[in-house]
Design a protein around this motif. Sequence first.
Motif, short mmCIF file in Angstrom:
data_model
loop_
_atom_site.label_atom_id
_atom_site.label_comp_id
_atom_site.label_asym_id
_atom_site.label_seq_id
_atom_site.Cartn_x
_atom_site.Cartn_y
_atom_site.Cartn_z
N SER A 114 -45.57 98.66 -28.38
CA SER A 114 -44.51 99.48 -27.79
C SER A 114 -43.29 99.46 -28.70
N SER A 123 -37.11 97.61 -32.24
CA SER A 123 -37.95 96.46 -31.90
C SER A 123 -39.32 96.97 -31.48
N THR A 138 -42.94 95.62 -29.73
CA THR A 138 -43.63 94.56 -29.01
C THR A 138 -45.12 94.76 -29.25
N GLU A 194 -48.67 93.42 -28.28
CA GLU A 194 -49.35 92.62 -27.28
C GLU A 194 -50.56 91.90 -27.85
N TYR A 245 -39.77 88.47 -36.79
CA TYR A 245 -40.52 88.48 -35.55
C TYR A 245 -40.29 87.16 -34.83
N PRO A 275 -41.86 85.14 -27.87
CA PRO A 275 -40.90 84.80 -26.82
C PRO A 275 -41.24 83.51 -26.07
N LYS A 291 -47.66 87.67 -27.10
CA LYS A 291 -47.11 88.88 -27.71
C LYS A 291 -46.06 88.45 -28.73
N LEU A 313 -42.51 89.89 -30.83
CA LEU A 313 -41.43 90.87 -30.88
C LEU A 313 -41.04 91.01 -32.34
N ARG A 319 -38.79 92.92 -35.18
CA ARG A 319 -37.55 93.68 -35.33
C ARG A 319 -37.45 94.19 -36.76
#
Length: 119
Positions: free
Chosen positions: A20, A32, A34, A36, A61, A64, A70, A72, A74
Amino acid sequence: MNAPDRYERFVVPEGVSKVSYERDTKIINAASFTVEREDHTIGNILRMQLHRDDNVLFAGYKLPHPLKYKILLRIHTTSQSSPMQAYNQAIDDLDKELDHLKNEFETELARHTGKMMEY
């Protein structure tokens, strides 16, 4: 036990997108992503490939949480490119590199197997 089932590390749930995209509203040419069901392996490879692009100002990255599968990612680019273009180019370049590696491996394996047959 509190640990999630093993398959949850790999199987993307129904209705959830693999990747996403969310544009940053405060920084121009930043976004950003994401991704999965991925971890440090893909995160670090993508980050390093993005750093090879001269139009990428920042790529990083994070995971989280250790039990949330996953990453994240950037990306911040110059005005000559967009984060989406940089991401797609990095994926394409990695795909080409992996194809080349596979072909070289298969060539060497066939050569080695041929030598073994001669003995």
